[in-house]
Design an enzyme around this catalytic site. Structure first.
Site: not given
Length: 415
Positions: A386, A390
């Site tokens: 992450h 995204d």
């Protein structure tokens, strides 16, 4: 004249290995290029051959010792004769190995990996012999240190199995004492170098990356129908079976083209993007999980991808994958479905930033055009870092893969 045997170059950035098993002992005869020792590195097991014909005169390292590249680990008295001839025995051993490979050539990769009892600790060479000859290691009495199996034990068991069915005639009393006493036993075994490396890398991935997993499910009807319709023509033309992995590899290439961050990785304070897709394919080998790489998957057709995967599986079982086979990789596909997994959260393969997890196909009720129908469904999972990817990008990439599998025509017209 004595010839020294040194640890060869083991691959880029690999400076040492561990003595897994001595295949020859002092006094044994060896032929030119006959393996004398099995070395285990962080990624692969490597057999070190003798450069000359002669007799093993001295072993300068023990099983379990860590040896550096260039270190002298044995010596061979060139031209001498020993306990076995240098030509006939290797030839017979090679013949037996070829027979074992032929017997197992049509068996599934997952079955091969699962056929070795994971509760036993076997050296790479012993595991290869077990797989090649199709014997059950739990029925063999080891003659090595602390009762462990040696390659010779496996070969002897294979001969007995072929010659007179000794495995079926084994006295049932052999297993009786443990069953009668109900004794609780435990054993402490040092982790292999490869298992230690796997543990460190996976734990490091959890600690370094911000891991998150997104899921989706895929209707496999179209792919199953395509395979059923074209499998015979495909096999006849390309001499390879049309599998599911080829479809998912091409679907991943489509997704990574539209979502380049899933095909990138973080290096320091920079993001390294790639205009190619090198897919690491997780393969179960006798001594651990390995991830050989399909180079330039975006430029390859289904047949070439399927051949690469089949070759990796075969060489993983034989223990002949090299460091170069596993170097690099920009994205990973792991298929837990061959072992029956319904759903999982795969861990990324550092420094990569994403991994696709495949699972088993099972018939489930789903709603199609307002009606409940039974369809062959598969859960797919995309684990990602992450820090770089995204949530929107991860979901989009997985959705592209889903749409490509459910409508394979997309892969042909690049949609």
């Amino acid at each position: 004249m004595a010839t020294e045997i040194q640890v060869p170059q083991l691959g880029e950035s690999v400076t040492e290995g561990t003595i897994a098993e001595w295949l020859k002992q002092p006094g044994d005869a060896v032929a030119v290029d006959e393996p004398i020792v099995s070395l285990e590195t962080d990624k692969v097991a490597v057999d070190v051959p003798s450069p000359v014909a002669g007799v093993i005169s001295e072993l300068k390292a023990e099983v379990g010792d860590t040896v550096e590249v260039g270190a002298v680990i044995a010596s061979v008295e060139e031209g001498a004769t020993g306990a076995a001839t240098g030509g006939e025995e290797p030839a017979r051993s090679q013949e037996k190995r070829e027979e074992g490979k032929k017997e197992r050539s049509d068996q599934d990769e997952a079955t091969d990996a699962a056929s070795v009892d994971s509760s036993q600790t076997l050296s790479p060479a012993v595991r290869r012999a077990v797989l090649e000859h199709g014997v059950d290691p739990s029925t063999i009495k080891g003659t090595g240190k602390d009762g462990r199996l040696t390659k010779e034990d496996v070969l002897a068991a294979a001969r007995n199995k072929r010659d007179d069915g000794a495995s079926e005639a084994a006295p049932p009393a052999a297993a009786a004492p443990a069953a009668a006493t109900g004794e609780r036993r435990e054993e402490r075994v040092k982790m292999t170098r490869m298992r230690q490396t796997i543990a460190k890398r996976l734990k490091g991935a959890q600690e370094e990356a911000a891991l998150l997993t997104t899921f989706n499910d895929v209707d496999m009807t179209a792919v199953i129908e395509a395979r059923g319709k074209y499998k015979e023509l495909f096999a006849k033309k390309h001499d390879i079976k049309l599998g599911f992995m080829g479809f998912f590899a091409k679907a991943a290439c489509l997704a990574l083209k539209d979502v380049p961050s899933a095909n990138a990785y973080i290096e320091g304070d920079e993001i390294v993007y790639h205009d190619y897709v090198d897919i690491s394919v997780a393969v179960s080998a006798p001594n651990g999980l390995v991830v050989p790489v399909i180079r330039d998957a975006q430029a390859k057709g289904f047949a070439r991808i399927e051949k690469d995967i089949a070759d990796f599986g075969k060489r993983a079982r034989e223990g002949t994958l090299t460091m170069e086979d596993m170097k690099g990789g920009t994205f990973t596909i792991s298929n837990g479905g061959v072992f029956g997994s319904l759903m999982s959260t795969p861990i990324i393969n550092p420094p990569q930033s994403a991994v696709l997890g495949l699972h088993r196909i099972e018939d489930r009720p789903v709603a199609v055009n307002g009606e409940v129908v039974i369809r062959p469904m598969m859960y797919i999972a995309l684990s990602y870092d992450h820090r770089l990817i995204d949530g929107r990008e991860a979901v989009t990439a997985l959705k592209i893969m889903k749409e490509a599998i459910e409508d394979p025509t997309r892969m042909l017209i690049d949609l």
